[in-house]
Design an enzyme around this catalytic site. Structure first.
Site, PDB file in Angstrom:
ATOM      1  CG  ASP A 117      -1.829   1.132   1.405  1.00  0.00           C
ATOM      2  OD1 ASP A 117      -1.895   1.972   0.492  1.00  0.00           O
ATOM      3  OD2 ASP A 117      -2.505   1.192   2.447  1.00  0.00           O
ATOM      4  CG  HIS A 153      -4.507   4.160   3.451  1.00  0.00           C
ATOM      5  ND1 HIS A 153      -4.557   3.067   2.633  1.00  0.00           N
ATOM      6  CD2 HIS A 153      -5.712   4.773   3.327  1.00  0.00           C
ATOM      7  CE1 HIS A 153      -5.735   3.015   2.027  1.00  0.00           C
ATOM      8  NE2 HIS A 153      -6.453   4.055   2.436  1.00  0.00           N
TER       9      HIS A 153
END
Length: 551
Positions: free
Chosen positions: A188, A361
């Site tokens: 990610d 995130h």
């Protein structure tokens, strides 16, 4: 073995990754991206399934990491093209099922529930899962094992040491995988530019407590409908301050119903009231949970800002909290909503000034920690545009991954990998697929160009009746202006356009141009040049010629 990013590597959204080995193929995630203002009238953009469709006989499984739109939103469209079993955890599977019902897909659907202990043997792949923290419960990373090595797909993740559901990332499993040996990490990249660590979700709770304490009126909170942890904190805070909670937004209602039935959301007793009952309570006893964090035109918050909501009118003393960060491209729409809410008398708090949102995130130090835990030989940044991927690549090299072992790919790149190398060999030329109402497909650039022209300069319709025998106009041209800027000399322009049409018709017949389409194109061209020169606009011009034969 081949890895092919179908989406998610040129943008944040529409995530989809193909793993292909021998005659077996699996897909991880299948999401959408919401278009910015430049894509007028479009609902969202989905990945191009052409490659998967062409190789549908190889497709053995669709695996979903978690239940956000950018990971599940395109599943119904994929299932219209191919048939394969879907594997996801309980919550994600329920959210996928809701989407399939919305699209009236009920037959030949093979849904399979997995958990972090599940081990799947699918063709050439052995697939396992590990728990990660994100802004929705039950978020997983995926471990894909083959005879050439182990590849880890991180999914969306962050390392929250005190998560709302008390289920931290499975560090022991990641460490074990690292000791066993990892060939490649697909990681990610969303927050690869953010230094340090992402703040824990509980920090939002502290800010919400402060705002609820300060408010003397209604508290209206907008958040993503899939942000279950945030919704839980809003519910707990409302109950703590003895406020009733009303919910505005169909997607919120669906998610809350599903999540509570599955045990992922705990709703305090007697907390929720119908939106129609909010005026039965003092304003200090009301909280409202709403959709509309991204300025969506049909959302509840947008309607409130325009004073068009059936049940809620913004008033002095209302506190509005936008508990989300802007998706790139939506900043202008969100700013417009904030300005309208303030104009109506609300106090508005949003991420950049009030700390009412934290990301789901990983920031830089968490990404480095992930790399150090799994110790991959190769590193492939995913989930981000070029800027995010480049920063993620720098993080990998900073903790010891050789630069030659970092692969920065684009959508459609074919990444060939074995135990000795990992490199891009070619590209399968992906296209954007647009969803426009109930239709979907590739939209030509000219269509988008026309929509922009319509929005900016309007449209002019011309209807001409021509006596085909005499080769002259049978009546005055009918000209209709729609969406064209007001002009003080409008009548002069209108007369000029009519004269230009008359001249153009005569010119066409003098030069033996008699086909309807050719006459229409010639008039369109003449009018366009005149309007650009005279009033500096370039509207869409549509001329219709009707031939009349009086015999």
């Amino acid at each position: 073995m081949k890895l092919i990013p179908i989406g998610g590597l040129n943008e944040i959204g529409k995530n989809m990754m193909v793993f292909e080995k021998d005659n077996d193929m699996i897909v991880i995630d299948c999401g959408v991206i919401f278009p910015d203002d430049g894509f007028l009238g479009l609902d969202y953009i989905i990945p191009d399934f052409s490659y998967v469709k062409q190789n549908s006989k190889k497709l053995k499984a669709i695996i979903i990491t978690h239940g956000h739109e950018d990971h599940i939103g395109a599943v119904p469209f994929l299932l219209k093209e191919v048939n394969a079993p879907i594997y996801a955890n309980k919550l994600t599977l329920s959210l996928v099922e809701l989407k399939l019902h919305d699209h009236q897909i009920f037959e030949n659907v093979n849904l399979n529930e997995i958990n972090e202990e599940t081990k799947l043997e699918i063709g050439a792949f052995v697939i396992e899962f590990f728990r990660v923290n994100h802004s929705i419960p039950e978020s997983f990373g995926v471990v894909v094992k083959t005879d050439i090595g182990t590849i880890i797909h991180s999914g969306d993740f962050k390392f929250d040491q005190s998560p709302i559901d008390n289920k931290p990332t499975d560090f022991p499993k990641l460490g074990m995988l690292g000791r066993q040996g990892v060939l490649a990490l697909l990681c990610d990249s969303t927050n690869a530019e953010e230094k340090g660590y992402t703040l824990p979700e509980k920090d939002v709770g502290k800010t919400l407590y402060e705002k609820f304490s300060q408010s003397e009126g209604r508290v209206i909170i907008a958040t993503f409908s899939s942000h279950i942890h945030r919704i839980q904190q809003i519910m707990d805070m409302s109950a703590n301050f003895k406020r009733k909670l009303a919910i505005s937004g169909k997607s919120l209602l669906k998610t809350i119903k599903t999540s509570s039935e599955l045990g992922f959301l705990r709703i305090p007793e007697d907390l929720i009231i119908p939106i129609s009952n909010i005026n039965d309570y003092p304003v200090k006893k009301i909280a409202i949970l709403s959709t509309g964090t991204q300025g969506e035109p049909l959302s509840a918050l947008y309607k409130m800002a325009l004073n068009e909501h059936k049940r809620i009118q913004i008033m002095n003393g209302d506190m509005v909290i936008i508990s989300a960060s802007p998706i790139p491209g939506n900043e202008k729409a969100i700013a417009n909503i904030i300005n309208m809410l303030i104009k109506h008398g609300a106090d508005v708090f949003y991420e950049s000034i009030a700390g009412v949102h934290v990301s789901g995130h990983a920031a830089q130090e968490e990404i480095k920690m992930m790399i150090n835990l799994v110790k991959p030989r190769f590193f492939i940044p995913i989930h981000g545009d070029n800027m995010h991927k480049a920063n993620n690549a720098k993080l990998a090299t900073s903790v010891g991954i050789p630069e030659k072992n970092v692969v920065i790919a684009q959508n459609g790149d074919v990444i060939k990998i074995n135990s000795n190398f990992c490199k891009i060999t070619n590209n399968i030329n992906m296209k954007n697929i647009y969803i426009d109402g109930i239709g979907y497909g590739e939209i030509d650039d000219m269509v988008l160009k026309d929509r922009k022209l319509l929005a900016r300069d309007g449209v002019i319709f011309n209807i001409l009746n021509i006596d085909i025998k005499k080769e002259v106009l049978a009546a005055e041209p009918e000209i209709m202006f729609r969406g064209v800027t007001y002009m003080e000399n409008f009548n002069v322009v209108l007369d000029d356009c009519k004269n230009l049409i008359r001249e153009s018709v005569m010119t066409c017949f003098d030069n033996n141009i008699k086909a309807q389409s050719n006459i229409e194109k010639y008039i369109d061209s003449r009018l366009e040049k005149y309007l650009i020169k005279k009033i500096r606009i370039k509207p869409v011009i549509m001329t219709k010629v009707i031939f009349i034969d009086y015999n």
